[in-house]
Design a protein around this motif. Structure first.
Motif, PDB file in Angstrom:
ATOM      1  N   GLY A  11       0.790  -1.217   0.000  1.00 16.11           N
ATOM      2  CA  GLY A  11       0.000   0.000   0.000  1.00 16.11           C
ATOM      3  C   GLY A  11       0.826   1.273   0.000  1.00 16.11           C
ATOM      4  O   GLY A  11       0.301   2.356   0.219  1.00 16.11           O
ATOM      5  N   THR A  12       2.128   1.155  -0.219  1.00 19.38           N
ATOM      6  CA  THR A  12       2.994   2.325  -0.251  1.00 19.38           C
ATOM      7  C   THR A  12       2.850   3.043  -1.586  1.00 19.38           C
ATOM      8  O   THR A  12       2.890   2.409  -2.632  1.00 19.38           O
ATOM      9  N   ASN A  13       2.689   4.349  -1.538  1.00 19.96           N
ATOM     10  CA  ASN A  13       2.587   5.135  -2.759  1.00 19.96           C
ATOM     11  C   ASN A  13       4.003   5.443  -3.253  1.00 19.96           C
ATOM     12  O   ASN A  13       4.720   6.242  -2.675  1.00 19.96           O
ATOM     13  N   ALA A  14       4.403   4.793  -4.339  1.00 16.60           N
ATOM     14  CA  ALA A  14       5.774   4.908  -4.837  1.00 16.60           C
ATOM     15  C   ALA A  14       6.109   6.337  -5.249  1.00 16.60           C
ATOM     16  O   ALA A  14       7.210   6.823  -4.992  1.00 16.60           O
ATOM     17  N   GLN A  15       5.187   7.029  -5.879  1.00 11.87           N
ATOM     18  CA  GLN A  15       5.463   8.405  -6.306  1.00 11.87           C
ATOM     19  C   GLN A  15       5.710   9.308  -5.106  1.00 11.87           C
ATOM     20  O   GLN A  15       6.580  10.169  -5.128  1.00 11.87           O
ATOM     21  N   GLN A  16       4.921   9.124  -4.051  1.00  8.16           N
ATOM     22  CA  GLN A  16       5.078   9.947  -2.846  1.00  8.16           C
ATOM     23  C   GLN A  16       6.450   9.710  -2.212  1.00  8.16           C
ATOM     24  O   GLN A  16       7.123  10.652  -1.795  1.00  8.16           O
ATOM     25  N   VAL A  17       6.864   8.450  -2.162  1.00  9.03           N
ATOM     26  CA  VAL A  17       8.169   8.121  -1.574  1.00  9.03           C
ATOM     27  C   VAL A  17       9.295   8.736  -2.398  1.00  9.03           C
ATOM     28  O   VAL A  17      10.236   9.317  -1.857  1.00  9.03           O
ATOM     29  N   GLN A  18       9.209   8.651  -3.722  1.00  7.80           N
ATOM     30  CA  GLN A  18      10.236   9.235  -4.586  1.00  7.80           C
ATOM     31  C   GLN A  18      10.304  10.749  -4.399  1.00  7.80           C
ATOM     32  O   GLN A  18      11.391  11.328  -4.348  1.00  7.80           O
TER      33      GLN A  18
END
Length: 63
Positions: A11-18
């Protein structure tokens, strides 16, 4: 549960983490140049040499 686009299975938002990683990297570069510009390399070398000389002198006295 259907996987959302741009999200990992957890459920991790990859764009947000980047985005957060890019912001963090930018902040680190800012501090790196700030402290580097305040450091006088020649003075640091001189202080290190003096400290090493004192260490050598003190170790010679203890024997």
């Amino acid at each position: 549960m259907a996987k959302q686009p741009n999200q990992t299975q957890a459920g991790t938002n990859a764009q947000q983490v980047q985005k957060q990683n890019q912001q963090s990297a930018g902040a680190q570069k800012q501090f790196g140049t700030e402290f580097a510009s305040e450091t006088n390399a020649q003075e640091v070398r001189q202080q290190n040499a003096q400290s090493q000389a004192k260490k050598s002198q003190n170790s010679g006295q203890q024997r």
